[in-house]
Design an enzyme around this catalytic site. Structure first.
Site, short mmCIF file in Angstrom:
data_model
loop_
_atom_site.label_atom_id
_atom_site.label_comp_id
_atom_site.label_asym_id
_atom_site.label_seq_id
_atom_site.Cartn_x
_atom_site.Cartn_y
_atom_site.Cartn_z
N HIS A 199 -29.92 64.64 -12.03
CA HIS A 199 -30.30 63.51 -11.18
C HIS A 199 -29.74 62.27 -11.86
O HIS A 199 -29.72 62.20 -13.09
CB HIS A 199 -31.81 63.32 -11.10
CG HIS A 199 -32.58 64.51 -10.60
ND1 HIS A 199 -32.91 65.56 -11.41
CD2 HIS A 199 -33.13 64.77 -9.39
CE1 HIS A 199 -33.62 66.43 -10.71
NE2 HIS A 199 -33.76 65.99 -9.48
N ASP B 214 -31.85 61.04 -14.67
CA ASP B 214 -31.98 61.86 -15.88
C ASP B 214 -31.04 61.36 -16.96
O ASP B 214 -31.34 61.43 -18.15
CB ASP B 214 -31.55 63.33 -15.65
CG ASP B 214 -32.30 64.03 -14.56
OD1 ASP B 214 -33.43 63.63 -14.28
OD2 ASP B 214 -31.73 65.01 -14.01
N GLU C 225 -34.43 77.68 -4.05
CA GLU C 225 -35.16 77.81 -5.32
C GLU C 225 -36.26 78.87 -5.17
O GLU C 225 -37.08 78.81 -4.25
CB GLU C 225 -35.75 76.46 -5.72
CG GLU C 225 -36.59 76.55 -6.98
CD GLU C 225 -36.83 75.20 -7.63
OE1 GLU C 225 -35.97 74.29 -7.50
OE2 GLU C 225 -37.88 75.06 -8.27
N ASP D 270 -31.36 77.63 -7.26
CA ASP D 270 -32.12 77.15 -8.41
C ASP D 270 -32.95 78.33 -8.86
O ASP D 270 -33.90 78.73 -8.17
CB ASP D 270 -33.02 75.97 -8.03
CG ASP D 270 -32.32 74.64 -8.15
OD1 ASP D 270 -31.10 74.64 -8.40
OD2 ASP D 270 -32.98 73.60 -7.99
C1 XUL Z 1 -38.24 69.96 -7.52
C2 XUL Z 1 -36.85 70.46 -7.67
C3 XUL Z 1 -35.83 69.44 -8.00
C4 XUL Z 1 -34.53 69.67 -7.33
C5 XUL Z 1 -33.52 68.57 -7.53
O1 XUL Z 1 -39.16 70.93 -7.20
O2 XUL Z 1 -36.61 71.63 -7.55
O3 XUL Z 1 -35.68 69.40 -9.37
O4 XUL Z 1 -33.94 70.86 -7.74
O5 XUL Z 1 -34.00 67.33 -7.17
CO CO Z 2 -34.86 72.73 -7.69
#
Ligand code: XUL
Ligand code: CO
Length: 439
Positions: free
Chosen positions: A101, A104, A268, A296
């Protein structure tokens, strides 16, 4: 040369009998699986936030992490130290990609202009280190959830000034991602959702979100950013109801607003389970709709109902994840990003490495199992056979659009005995186990 992680050696592959905690047991980057090396299949990515800036806070307590940069009070110096440490970390693990990000990597300044200046300075340093260490950016994104200005959302805020600020922030994040050769750009709707409908105009908020995405698409075209746009679904947290609930919700949103040709999804695992799905379900929905963009990787906890972002060690889920990835023909230009953090009690720097080793080994093993399973076509053949009634007779006529309700009624009236076959779930589960245990 080691500057930050002196106690940790370069992590090498030693094979499955090794007892060395600082060695890979399954991840052998150059080993060929099918048509590619493990490294090419897996495209492991370091998440900047969990690895460099995570402090180990939770709602009940302060940070616990002990890091080599503790005590540095100059924010820009601190940002540079973390950036150097990031590249040392990736080198030691043999990780080629990272994701970040904007906030970060560089601190916010007193206003947007100073914030952008800070970012430019760190990005220039990052670019230099990327060249020196031969690393690539999987994706960039904008953090539009941490600062109190985003209390009511960013692109879905009720306050137009916040919408404008968010637009300026994404404009800059796109420029920076392009500058660093980012292969994708992620939108995770941090606070894009609502707490109560009593104060929310959901239609305006969603229309605005679509307007925001169209502006991003237009700006990317304007500056020649050709990376893939990704939306990362999540059903809740931080808001009670996030707009990008799951892959199916994102797909219908994209179609409604004519955005579907520009976006894929970043799935994710822990977000899937929060939505009441398995990660395999989310991957399959994305794959069959041609929008599986990136992953993710992490896992939640069966007994805790929130986004615990643990390192993925569940071999069963990882195998089914890689099964979907292989069926998708791979994940590039996406990758496998460790959106995972060490537990609050694992506060030593060694734990960071041990977390990545556990996750990388899990996915290396999963890749090999999934590849064998797919090659054998055992599951595929079963599924094909299960639907064989649609390849002949009345089923073929249905698929080819040759029959209507009246013709089907005539058929059903003459077909008094319907016979079904077992779905054999337990057999298939034991075949899957056999592949996992024997590989
Ligand atoms: C939050 C999440 C974030 C995104 C990127 O749950 O997964 O870290 O991957 O903003
Ligand atoms: Co994420």
């Amino acid at each position: 040369m080691s500057k930050y992680f002196n106690n940790v050696p370069e992590i090498k592959y030693e094979g499955k009998d090794s007892k060395n905690p600082f060695a890979f047991k399954y991840y052998n980057p150059d080993e060929v699986v099918g048509n590619k090396t493990m490294k090419e299949h897996l495209r492991f990515t370091m998440s900047y936030w969990h690895t460099l800036t995570g402090e180990g806070t939770d709602p009940f307590g302060a940070g616990t992490m002990e890091r080599p940069w503790d005590g540095e009070t100059d924010k820009m110096e601190l940002a540079k130290m973390r950036m150097e440490a990031a590249f040392e970390f990736m080198d030691k693990l043999g990780i080629e990609y990272f994701a970040f990000h904007d906030r970060d990597i560089a601190p916010e300044g007193k206003d947007l202009a100073e914030t952008n200046k800070n970012l430019d300075e760190i990005v220039a340093y990052c670019k230099e280190l990327m060249q020196k260490h031969n690393k690539k950016l999987l994706w960039g994104t904008a953090n539009m959830f941490n600062n109190p200005r985003f209390v009511h959302g960013a692109a879905t805020s009720n306050n137009a000034d916040v919408f404008a600020y968010a637009a300026a922030q994404v404009k800059k994040a796109l420029e920076v991602t392009k500058e660093l050769g980012g292969e994708n750009y992620v939108f995770w709707g941090g606070r894009e959702g609502y707490e109560t409908l009593l104060n929310t105009d959901m239609k305006l908020e969603q229309d605005n979100l679509a307007r925001f995405f169209h502006m991003a698409v237009d700006y990317a075209k304007k500056i020649g950013f050709t990376g893939q746009f990704l939306i990362e679904p999540k059903p809740k947290e931080p808001t009670k109801h996030q707009y990008d609930f799951d892959v199916a919700t994102v797909l219908s949103f994209l179609k409604k607003y004519d955005l579907d040709k520009y976006f894929k999804v970043n799935i994710e695992a822990n977000h899937a389970t929060l939505a009441g799905h398995t990660v395999q379900h989310e991957l399959a929905v994305a794959r069959i709709n041609g929008v599986l963009g990136s992953l993710d990787i992490n896992q939640g906890d069966l007994l805790l109902g929130w986004d615990t972002d643990q390192f993925p060690t569940n071999i069963y889920d990882a195998t089914l994840t890689m099964y979907e990835v292989l069926k998708n023909g791979g994940i590039a230009p996406g990758g496998l990003n460790f959106d995972a953090k060490v537990r609050r009690g694992s506060f030593e720097v060694e734990d960071l490495f041990l977390g990545y080793i556990a996750g990388m080994d899990t996915f290396a093993k999963a890749l090999k199992v999934a590849h064998k399973l797919l090659e054998s076509r055992e599951l595929e053949k079963f599924v094909e056979e299960r639907y064989s009634s649609f390849r002949e007779g009345i089923g073929k006529d249905i698929v080819e659009g040759k029959v209507d309700f009246e013709a089907l009624e005539k058929y059903a009236l003459n077909n008094s005995v319907i016979k079904n076959k077992s779905g054999r779930q337990e057999l298939l589960e034991s075949i899957l186990n056999q592949y996992i245990l024997n590989e």
